[in-house]
Design a protein around this motif. Structure first.
Motif, short mmCIF file in Angstrom:
data_model
loop_
_atom_site.label_atom_id
_atom_site.label_comp_id
_atom_site.label_asym_id
_atom_site.label_seq_id
_atom_site.Cartn_x
_atom_site.Cartn_y
_atom_site.Cartn_z
N PRO A 1 0.83 -1.22 0.00
CA PRO A 1 0.00 0.00 0.00
C PRO A 1 0.86 1.26 0.00
N ARG A 2 0.32 2.31 -0.58
CA ARG A 2 1.00 3.60 -0.59
C ARG A 2 1.06 4.15 0.82
N LEU A 3 2.07 4.93 1.09
CA LEU A 3 2.24 5.53 2.40
C LEU A 3 1.04 6.42 2.75
N GLU A 4 0.50 7.11 1.75
CA GLU A 4 -0.67 7.96 1.99
C GLU A 4 -1.85 7.14 2.49
N LYS A 5 -2.03 5.92 1.96
CA LYS A 5 -3.13 5.06 2.40
C LYS A 5 -2.90 4.61 3.84
N MET A 6 -1.68 4.23 4.16
CA MET A 6 -1.39 3.82 5.53
C MET A 6 -1.60 4.97 6.51
N PHE A 7 -1.26 6.17 6.08
CA PHE A 7 -1.47 7.37 6.87
C PHE A 7 -2.96 7.53 7.20
N VAL A 8 -3.82 7.41 6.19
CA VAL A 8 -5.27 7.55 6.39
C VAL A 8 -5.80 6.40 7.24
N ASP A 9 -5.29 5.18 7.03
CA ASP A 9 -5.71 4.05 7.86
C ASP A 9 -5.41 4.30 9.33
N LEU A 10 -4.23 4.81 9.60
CA LEU A 10 -3.86 5.12 10.98
C LEU A 10 -4.76 6.23 11.54
N PHE A 11 -4.99 7.26 10.75
CA PHE A 11 -5.86 8.35 11.16
C PHE A 11 -7.28 7.86 11.43
N ILE B 1 -3.84 11.92 0.01
CA ILE B 1 -4.30 11.67 1.38
C ILE B 1 -5.77 12.06 1.52
N LEU B 2 -6.12 13.22 1.00
CA LEU B 2 -7.51 13.69 1.11
C LEU B 2 -8.46 12.82 0.30
N ARG B 3 -8.00 12.30 -0.82
CA ARG B 3 -8.83 11.41 -1.62
C ARG B 3 -9.10 10.11 -0.86
N GLY C 1 -14.99 8.77 4.42
CA GLY C 1 -15.87 9.74 5.05
C GLY C 1 -15.16 10.59 6.07
N LYS C 2 -13.85 10.77 5.92
CA LYS C 2 -13.06 11.49 6.91
C LYS C 2 -12.32 12.69 6.30
N ARG C 3 -12.75 13.15 5.12
CA ARG C 3 -12.01 14.21 4.44
C ARG C 3 -11.92 15.49 5.28
N MET D 1 -9.69 15.12 8.21
CA MET D 1 -8.30 15.08 7.80
C MET D 1 -7.79 16.48 7.48
N VAL D 2 -8.60 17.28 6.78
CA VAL D 2 -8.21 18.66 6.48
C VAL D 2 -7.94 19.41 7.79
N GLU D 3 -8.83 19.28 8.74
CA GLU D 3 -8.68 19.97 10.03
C GLU D 3 -7.44 19.48 10.77
N TYR D 4 -7.20 18.17 10.73
CA TYR D 4 -6.04 17.62 11.43
C TYR D 4 -4.74 18.10 10.79
N LEU D 5 -4.65 18.01 9.47
CA LEU D 5 -3.44 18.44 8.78
C LEU D 5 -3.16 19.92 9.02
#
Length: 76
Positions: A11-21, A53-55, A61-63, A66-70
């Motif tokens: 998996p791409r690092l961006e996907k793992m990032f979102v999974d963790l989030f 990451i946003l995609r 359903g966490k866009r 995620m924007v707020e967190y980033l």
């Protein structure tokens, strides 16, 4: 998604990032301040694509979260 030479999906690092989030059950030990440190280290070490990451986050359903967190963590 990437494939290595043996055809294994990596998996791409961006996907793992979102999974963790998104608090995936397998990643539950990481939370709170630990998750913040992991995210900061990842952003400091690797060139992540914020749009990707946003995609991924939107698919979960966490866009907006995620924007707020980033933004709050000054990661982008």
């Amino acid at each position: 998604m990437n494939l290595d030479s043996d055809g294994i999906v990596i998996p791409r690092l961006e996907k793992m990032f979102v999974d963790l989030f998104s608090r995936e059950p397998a990643l539950e030990p990481f939370g709170g301040a630990e998750m913040d440190r992991v995210f900061k280290n990842v952003f400091d070490t690797y060139a992540l694509n914020a749009d990707t990451i946003l995609r991924y986050a939107a698919r979960r359903g966490k866009r907006q979260e995620m924007v707020e967190y980033l933004t709050s963590q000054k990661l982008t």
